[in-house]
Structure formats: structure tokens, C-alpha cells
Design an enzyme around this catalytic site. Structure first.
Site, PDB file in Angstrom:
ATOM      1  N   CYS A 230       8.050  53.483  13.325  1.00  0.00           N
ATOM      2  CA  CYS A 230       9.424  54.007  13.364  1.00  0.00           C
ATOM      3  C   CYS A 230       9.417  55.349  14.081  1.00  0.00           C
ATOM      4  CB  CYS A 230       9.989  54.161  11.957  1.00  0.00           C
ATOM      5  SG  CYS A 230      10.360  52.596  11.162  1.00  0.00           S
ATOM      6  N   ALA A 231       8.420  55.570  14.961  1.00  0.00           N
ATOM      7  CA  ALA A 231       8.350  56.862  15.671  1.00  0.00           C
ATOM      8  C   ALA A 231       8.745  56.681  17.128  1.00  0.00           C
ATOM      9  CB  ALA A 231       6.964  57.460  15.525  1.00  0.00           C
ATOM     10  N   ARG A 232       7.820  56.213  17.961  1.00  0.00           N
ATOM     11  CA  ARG A 232       8.134  55.978  19.373  1.00  0.00           C
ATOM     12  C   ARG A 232       7.350  54.772  19.873  1.00  0.00           C
ATOM     13  NH1 ARG A 232      11.908  58.372  18.927  1.00  0.00           N
ATOM     14  NH2 ARG A 232      12.800  60.081  20.130  1.00  0.00           N
ATOM     15  N   ASP A 256      10.661  49.672  14.886  1.00  0.00           N
ATOM     16  CA  ASP A 256      12.021  50.167  15.135  1.00  0.00           C
ATOM     17  C   ASP A 256      12.151  50.633  16.584  1.00  0.00           C
ATOM     18  OD1 ASP A 256      14.663  51.066  14.350  1.00  0.00           O
ATOM     19  OD2 ASP A 256      13.898  53.123  14.424  1.00  0.00           O
ATOM     20  N   GLU A 261      13.056  50.462  25.989  1.00  0.00           N
ATOM     21  CA  GLU A 261      14.243  50.185  25.155  1.00  0.00           C
ATOM     22  C   GLU A 261      15.482  50.082  26.029  1.00  0.00           C
ATOM     23  OE1 GLU A 261      14.581  52.923  21.886  1.00  0.00           O
ATOM     24  OE2 GLU A 261      12.592  52.435  21.140  1.00  0.00           O
ATOM     25  N   HIS A 280      15.996  50.694  17.055  1.00  0.00           N
ATOM     26  CA  HIS A 280      15.898  52.166  17.020  1.00  0.00           C
ATOM     27  C   HIS A 280      16.968  52.741  16.076  1.00  0.00           C
ATOM     28  CE1 HIS A 280      14.403  55.791  19.565  1.00  0.00           C
ATOM     29  NE2 HIS A 280      14.782  56.202  18.368  1.00  0.00           N
ATOM     30  N   ALA A 283      17.146  56.850  12.680  1.00  0.00           N
ATOM     31  CA  ALA A 283      17.958  58.034  12.351  1.00  0.00           C
ATOM     32  C   ALA A 283      19.418  57.679  12.111  1.00  0.00           C
ATOM     33  CB  ALA A 283      17.857  59.039  13.495  1.00  0.00           C
TER      34      ALA A 283
HETATM   35  P1  NAD Z   1       7.038  66.575  13.441  1.00  0.00           P
HETATM   36  O1  NAD Z   1       6.857  67.383  14.672  1.00  0.00           O
HETATM   37  O2  NAD Z   1       7.478  67.238  12.191  1.00  0.00           O
HETATM   38  O3  NAD Z   1       5.683  65.779  13.114  1.00  0.00           O
HETATM   39  C1  NAD Z   1       4.862  65.221  14.092  1.00  0.00           C
HETATM   40  C2  NAD Z   1       3.433  65.354  13.601  1.00  0.00           C
HETATM   41  O4  NAD Z   1       2.596  64.658  14.532  1.00  0.00           O
HETATM   42  C3  NAD Z   1       2.939  66.806  13.541  1.00  0.00           C
HETATM   43  O5  NAD Z   1       2.442  67.098  12.252  1.00  0.00           O
HETATM   44  C4  NAD Z   1       1.843  66.870  14.588  1.00  0.00           C
HETATM   45  O6  NAD Z   1       0.794  67.727  14.224  1.00  0.00           O
HETATM   46  C5  NAD Z   1       1.388  65.415  14.607  1.00  0.00           C
HETATM   47  N1  NAD Z   1       0.659  65.073  15.816  1.00  0.00           N
HETATM   48  C6  NAD Z   1       0.861  65.527  17.076  1.00  0.00           C
HETATM   49  N2  NAD Z   1      -0.058  64.991  17.907  1.00  0.00           N
HETATM   50  C7  NAD Z   1      -0.837  64.190  17.139  1.00  0.00           C
HETATM   51  C8  NAD Z   1      -1.961  63.360  17.437  1.00  0.00           C
HETATM   52  N3  NAD Z   1      -2.468  63.287  18.661  1.00  0.00           N
HETATM   53  N4  NAD Z   1      -2.495  62.657  16.413  1.00  0.00           N
HETATM   54  C9  NAD Z   1      -1.986  62.732  15.145  1.00  0.00           C
HETATM   55  N5  NAD Z   1      -0.958  63.525  14.816  1.00  0.00           N
HETATM   56  C10 NAD Z   1      -0.386  64.227  15.809  1.00  0.00           C
HETATM   57  O7  NAD Z   1       8.053  65.411  13.850  1.00  0.00           O
HETATM   58  P2  NAD Z   1       8.897  64.475  12.865  1.00  0.00           P
HETATM   59  O8  NAD Z   1      10.219  65.084  12.637  1.00  0.00           O
HETATM   60  O9  NAD Z   1       8.056  64.080  11.716  1.00  0.00           O
HETATM   61  O10 NAD Z   1       9.118  63.220  13.844  1.00  0.00           O
HETATM   62  C11 NAD Z   1       8.015  62.486  14.325  1.00  0.00           C
HETATM   63  C12 NAD Z   1       8.448  61.584  15.468  1.00  0.00           C
HETATM   64  O11 NAD Z   1       9.289  60.564  14.963  1.00  0.00           O
HETATM   65  C13 NAD Z   1       9.320  62.300  16.525  1.00  0.00           C
HETATM   66  O12 NAD Z   1       8.520  62.873  17.535  1.00  0.00           O
HETATM   67  C14 NAD Z   1      10.189  61.203  17.074  1.00  0.00           C
HETATM   68  O13 NAD Z   1       9.621  60.691  18.262  1.00  0.00           O
HETATM   69  C15 NAD Z   1      10.150  60.137  15.996  1.00  0.00           C
HETATM   70  N6  NAD Z   1      11.472  59.886  15.381  1.00  0.00           N
HETATM   71  C16 NAD Z   1      11.967  58.623  15.459  1.00  0.00           C
HETATM   72  C17 NAD Z   1      13.175  58.341  14.871  1.00  0.00           C
HETATM   73  C18 NAD Z   1      13.777  56.963  14.957  1.00  0.00           C
HETATM   74  O14 NAD Z   1      14.979  56.852  15.053  1.00  0.00           O
HETATM   75  N7  NAD Z   1      13.009  55.902  14.883  1.00  0.00           N
HETATM   76  C19 NAD Z   1      13.880  59.346  14.182  1.00  0.00           C
HETATM   77  C20 NAD Z   1      13.327  60.625  14.111  1.00  0.00           C
HETATM   78  C21 NAD Z   1      12.102  60.882  14.720  1.00  0.00           C
HETATM   79  C1  MLT Z   2      14.816  61.106  17.214  1.00  0.00           C
HETATM   80  O1  MLT Z   2      13.864  61.409  17.925  1.00  0.00           O
HETATM   81  O2  MLT Z   2      15.456  61.948  16.543  1.00  0.00           O
HETATM   82  C2  MLT Z   2      15.182  59.659  17.123  1.00  0.00           C
HETATM   83  O3  MLT Z   2      14.850  58.959  18.259  1.00  0.00           O
HETATM   84  C3  MLT Z   2      16.517  59.448  16.590  1.00  0.00           C
HETATM   85  C4  MLT Z   2      17.617  59.106  17.519  1.00  0.00           C
HETATM   86  O4  MLT Z   2      18.244  59.988  18.069  1.00  0.00           O
HETATM   87  O5  MLT Z   2      17.902  57.933  17.648  1.00  0.00           O
END
Ligand code: NAD
Ligand code: MLT
Length: 312
Positions: A230-232, A256, A261, A280, A283
């Protein structure tokens, strides 16, 4: 008058913030392609996007008045940061507003995966009462590995602890002390893939995290594990995952996000019986969309008025 272009769907409640400033005019034009944006961007002082708009160097070059690009969300991988720096454009995001929502979506995906809920739903509404095919697994006493112990990763770990799971974690920027306080056992990627029953990724997509889980990791992975992204798209290698599913190394996956995309209609994930998907939506709650829109709108107003602003 400052002119702001909103080029992705953003919460109206959040956009209300702009009405507090009486020298700001907001235009909402969503679904524009690169050429369409290039044609109009010269009129605007700020651009507000979610993840659909890809803010390319050409758009920034045409944005002769652009002072700030606001991202209503966390990831800024849809904005060319190097180009923004070279054109002197400030890029801001809203790092906190969707943390809880995304961790809850991750948990919904993990439970759906463990109990085959989407597959069972499809069969049941088709009129079939199948109580044999969908034997699931419990989360209790299973090992969950969280890759990326930031805001979302830690919220997922908290929820998993309440479900009786043991938590392993990998994050080069997270200390032993922090891990101890959070009840997380830090480990290497190799240790994680050999021991975890579930792996969930919560890192940004960078050159270091692209294909963090790929052929090499699947080759030594615990058989029958499940994984969630659910990250990227791109943090888990999609092609290598398909092979691992077919070889029975991975029992199921919940995604997700995708490497491209939206995925093409014939993307194998969309037809695979052991992969569940959402578009996706991590959020996508009323609360999170309002939070991120408010945060980013406030910062844009500050920047346009040369006032101090905060960013991640
Ligand atoms: P954050 O910056 O708080 O956490 C990211 C973590 O990844 C940090 O602790 C960092 O140290 C760690 N990291 C960086 N490089 C790394 C590596 N090589 N190996 C292991 N860990 C590593 O970010 P967050 O708010 O927790 O969000 C994380 C990611 O989730 C965002 O970058 C975004 O791409 C994704 N996201 C997706 C959605 C969605 O709709 N699916 C929503 C919000 C965020
Ligand atoms: C984000 O990085 O915050 C997520 O991709 C959420 C979004 O805007 O869809």
C-alpha cells in the site's frame, strides 16, 4: 490576485481554506494531459495536485509564474524535484494527514488477504455458497515484517501488535532504541524474507527501494507467505512476484499501488486468483482527504505571502 490551479480531485472542505485569503483565486481543472497543462500553466502562481498529475520539467518551464507546487498527500514521486529546484519552485507535501487512513487500508488488505474476502464475496454474489475453498489463516501468532518504519509503517505495527502478531522491521534509518520502544525486532531483508508470514512495505519509492523485494528475495522466502503493498508500485517487483505466486512461494498478495497506474486492462494482477487489488485507495477517506487538503492549502497561502511555512 494570486492564481491557484487545482489539477487533481482535492477535498472541497480543504479548498475552503483558500477563501480565508481574499487575494487568492482558485481554478479547478482536472484530467488535463501534459500539453493541456503546458498551455495554461503560465497564468498560475501555484499548482495543487494529488498523485494523478505528473509534474514534468516541461510543465515547470512553462510555469513562468509558478512559485509553489503543493502535493495533497505524502509521496512526491509524481513531481520532478530536480527540475523544481532548478526553476526555483518550492514543492510542499502534507506528510501527516493520511497516515492513519493508509495504515487502516493496509490492515483491511491484510485481513482480506488472510480470509480471502474479495474472492468469497465474488462467488457468493454469483449465487454460489462455497464454504470449502476459502479456508484462511489467522493473524494471531504470525510474524509480520514491516519494511519502512516511518509514520504509516509504525501505525501498521501498532495495529498488528493488537492482533497478536510478532513484528519484525527493516529500516536503515531506525535505531535499536526506537525499535525496542515500539516492540519491533529489527532484522535484515534476508532474515525477514526467511521468517515473515506477512510482509508489508511502507517506504517511499526511491532508487534504493525500487524492487526491494525481487527475484533474489523470493528465492529464499518462507513458503506460503503473503505480501501487501500500500506504498508505491515498484517496491515489490511485479514480474518476480507473479513467478513466486506460480511457484507456490507466495500464497497471496494485496496491492493498492502499481508500477504503472492505472494498470493496463490485461495486467496479470487483475486476473490472478490469489492477488487482491484496490485502485490506489490507501489515502481515500473523507478525513484524510480533508486533512491533507487543509494542510497543503495553508502552506501554499503562507508561501504566496512570503510567510514562514513548514514541510516534511
Ligand atoms: P515516512 O517518510 O514517514 O516513512 C518512510 C520510511 O521509509 C522512513 O522511516 C524511512 O526511513 C524508510 N526508508 C527510506 N528508505 C528506506 C529503505 N531503503 N529501506 C527501508 N526503509 C526505508 O512516510 P509515510 O508517511 O510512512 O509513507 C510511506 C510511503 O507510503 C510514502 O512515501 C508514499 O509513497 C506511500 N503512501 C501511499 C499511500 C496510498 O494511498 N497507498 C498513502 C500514503 C502514503
Ligand atoms: C500519498 O503519497 O499520500 C498517496 O499516494 C495518497 C494519494 O494522494 O493518493
Amino acid at each position: 490576485m494570486f492564481k491557484i490551479l487545482v489539477s487533481d480531485p482535492i477535498s472541497d472542505n480543504g479548498l475552503q481554506q483558500f477563501s480565508a485569503a481574499n487575494d487568492v483565486e482558485v481554478t479547478k481543472l482536472t484530467g488535463l494531459n501534459e500539453e493541456e497543462l503546458i498551455a495554461i500553466i503560465h497564468e498560475y502562481d501555484a499548482l495543487l495536485v494529488r498523485s494523478q498529475t505528473k509534474v514534468t520539467p516541461r510543465i515547470m518551464e512553462a510555469g513562468v509564474r509558478l512559485k509553489v507546487i503543493g502535493r495533497a498527500g505524502v509521496g512526491v514521486d509524481n513531481i520532478d524535484l530536480e527540475a523544481a529546484t532548478s526553476y526555483g519552485i518550492i514543492v510542499i507535501n502534507a506528510p501527516d494527514g493520511n497516515t492513519i487512513t493508509t495504515s487502516e487500508h493496509t490492515f483491511a488488505m491484510m485481513l482480506s488477504l488472510a480470509r480471502n474476502i474479495p474472492q468469497a464475496y465474488r462467488k457468493t454474489i454469483a449465487g454460489l455458497w462455497d464454504r470449502k475453498t476459502f479456508i484462511g489463516v489467522e493473524l494471531n501468532n504470525k510474524t509480520l515484517a514491516v519494511l519502512g518504519l516511518g509514520r504509516i509503517g509504525l501505525e501498521v505495527a501498532k495495529r498488528a501488535t493488537a492482533f497478536g502478531m510478532k513484528i519484525m522491521g527493516y529500516d536503515p534509518y531506525f535505531s535499536e532504541e526506537q525499535a525496542k520502544a515500539a516492540g519491533i525486532q529489527l532484522a535484515t531483508i534476508d532474515e525477514i524474507v526467511q521468517q515473515a508470514d506477512f510482509i508489508t512495505v511502507h517506504t517511499p519509492l526511491t532508487n534504493d527501494t525500487r524492487h526491494l523485494i525481487s527475484e533474489q528475495q523470493f528465492a529464499i522466502m518462507k513458503k506460503g507467505m503473503r505480501m501487501i503493498n500500500c506504498a508505491r508500485g515498484g517496491i515489490i517487483d511485479e514480474q518476480a512476484l507473479l513467478v513466486a505466486l506460480d511457484e507456490g512461494i507466495v500464497a497471496g498478495a494485496a496491492f493498492d499501488v502499481f508500477e504503472h497506474e492505472p494498470p493496463e486492462a490485461d495486467h496479470p494482477f487483475l486476473k490472478h486468483p490469489n492477488i487482491i487489488v484496490t485502485p490506489h485507495l490507501g489515502a481515500s477517506t473523507l478525513e484524510a482527504q480533508e486533512n491533507v487538503a487543509i494542510d497543503v492549502a495553508e502552506q501554499i497561502i503562507h508561501i504566496l505571502h512570503n510567510q514562514p511555512f513548514k514541510n516534511a
